[in-house]
Design an enzyme around this catalytic site. Structure first.
Site, short mmCIF file in Angstrom:
data_model
loop_
_atom_site.label_atom_id
_atom_site.label_comp_id
_atom_site.label_asym_id
_atom_site.label_seq_id
_atom_site.Cartn_x
_atom_site.Cartn_y
_atom_site.Cartn_z
N ASN A 168 38.88 40.85 36.32
CA ASN A 168 39.85 40.56 37.39
C ASN A 168 40.78 39.48 36.85
OD1 ASN A 168 41.26 39.88 39.66
ND2 ASN A 168 39.51 38.97 40.74
N TRP A 169 41.94 39.90 36.39
CA TRP A 169 42.85 38.94 35.75
C TRP A 169 43.61 38.06 36.73
CZ3 TRP A 169 45.31 42.70 31.57
CH2 TRP A 169 44.38 42.88 30.54
N LYS A 170 43.51 38.38 38.02
CA LYS A 170 44.21 37.58 39.04
C LYS A 170 45.69 37.46 38.67
CE LYS A 170 39.81 35.49 40.06
NZ LYS A 170 39.05 34.42 40.63
N HIS A 224 38.53 40.94 48.02
CA HIS A 224 38.23 39.74 47.22
C HIS A 224 38.35 38.52 48.13
CE1 HIS A 224 38.48 36.57 44.27
NE2 HIS A 224 37.91 37.40 43.41
N GLU A 239 39.56 35.71 47.64
CA GLU A 239 40.89 35.07 47.62
C GLU A 239 41.86 35.79 48.56
OE1 GLU A 239 41.36 34.94 43.34
OE2 GLU A 239 39.73 33.49 43.27
N GLU A 256 29.98 38.45 45.29
CA GLU A 256 30.63 37.26 44.73
C GLU A 256 30.50 36.10 45.72
OE1 GLU A 256 33.75 38.39 41.55
OE2 GLU A 256 34.74 38.30 43.50
N GLY A 273 35.20 30.77 40.16
CA GLY A 273 36.12 29.84 39.50
C GLY A 273 35.65 28.40 39.50
N SER A 332 31.88 32.96 38.11
CA SER A 332 31.65 32.12 36.94
C SER A 332 30.76 32.78 35.87
CB SER A 332 31.07 30.76 37.34
OG SER A 332 32.01 30.06 38.14
N GLY A 354 36.33 36.92 36.32
CA GLY A 354 37.67 36.36 36.41
C GLY A 354 38.04 35.63 35.13
N GLY A 355 37.90 34.30 35.15
CA GLY A 355 38.35 33.45 34.05
C GLY A 355 37.94 33.93 32.66
P1 PGA Z 1 35.48 33.81 38.03
O1 PGA Z 1 36.13 34.83 39.10
O2 PGA Z 1 34.73 34.67 37.03
O3 PGA Z 1 36.64 33.10 37.42
O4 PGA Z 1 34.55 32.92 38.79
C1 PGA Z 1 35.44 35.94 39.58
C2 PGA Z 1 36.28 36.68 40.58
O5 PGA Z 1 37.01 36.05 41.33
O6 PGA Z 1 36.24 37.92 40.65
#
Ligand code: PGA
Length: 256
Positions: free
Chosen positions: A9-11, A96, A98, A168, A174, A213, A234-235
């Site tokens: 998930n590159w956001k 998600h 977010e 999640e 994050g 994470s 994500g990250g």
């Molecule tokens: P993260 O994000 O790996 O940076 O914690 C995961 C996500 O939001 O899908």
């Protein structure tokens, strides 16, 4: 044993050029391609170019991070299922945290989006997870039940094979604070149980991913949790070398 699913998930990161460079780099990695399903969920602006660079390979699947539930119309700034499919997108992340918290998407909104995607041929990574406050107040099971049931209670069983659930916990996204193996195992079992309640015979088909994470340092331990069928990252998915190593790790562990 199901093949693990590893979704990036590159956001809101990566230009089209950076996205295509990532794809080209990943293609050259000696991954066990037949043993893992890799999904790259990129920003809208990268999808067309990425679709072109992936078209003849079929080695990873392309995903979007959002969509709008209407087919077309006066919805400034929104993107439809057909627009995504025209870029060779086959997956979309829905729900998600977010989107739920920063953009105010309700359970009703996310279920409408998931249904629009599924009924029109896009597979869905449906995200669920509790906040820290909900966990501390002993509400985790209720929250997960509510989120999972909101989707499944309105879903046609035939479409279940196109759904992946990502657990999640919001407090782990994050933050560098991943959930422990025990916490993940417990939540994944709960989620599996809620799916079974709605769809007894087909519930086993659904992959349940962990996200929050995930990184190079913890991916082996997290892969060893038997209920984890893959990751949503994500990250740590932004760097092709790191991402490829995480893919290699979970593929190896799940083959053992
Ligand atoms: P993260 O994000 O790996 O940076 O914690 C995961 C996500 O939001 O899908």
């Amino acid at each position: 044993m199901k093949k693990p699913v590893v979704a990036a998930n590159w956001k809101m990161y990566k230009t089209p050029e950076e996205s295509v460079n990532f794809v080209e780099k990943l293609k050259k990695k000696p991954l066990d391609w037949d043993e893992v399903n890799i999904i790259l969920c990129a920003p809208y602006t990268s999808l067309f170019e990425m679709g072109n660079s992936l078209r003849d390979d079929g080695f990873v699947s392309l995903g979007a991070q959002n969509l709008f539930s209407e087919r077309e119309g006066a919805f400034t700034g929104e993107i439809s299922v057909e627009m995504l499919k025209a870029c060779d997108v086959v997956w979309v992340i829905v729900g998600h945290s977010e989107r739920r918290t920063l953009f105010g998407e309700s359970d009703e909104d996310v279920c409408r989006k998931a249904n629009a995607a599924l009924q029109n041929g896009l597979s869905v990574i449906f995200c669920v997870g509790e906040s820290l406050e909900q966990r501390e107040n002993g509400k985790t099971a209720d929250v997960l039940q509510h989120q999972v049931t909101a989707l499944l209670s309105k879903l046609d069983e035939q479409l279940l094979s196109m759904v992946v659930i990502a657990y999640e916990p919001i407090w782990a996204i994050g933050t560098g604070l991943n959930a422990t193996g025990d916490q993940i195992e417990e939540s994944h079992r709960l989620i599996r149980g809620f799916i079974e309640k709605e769809f007894t015979s087909t519930s086993g088909e659904v992959s349940i991913l962990y996200g929050g994470s995930v990184n190079l340092g913890n991916c082996r331990e997290l892969s060893e949790v038997s209920e984890v069928n893959g990751f949503l990252i994500g990250g740590a998915s932004l760097d092709a070398d790191q991402f490829a190593e995480i893919v290699t790790t979970i593929t190896e562990v799940k083959k053992e």
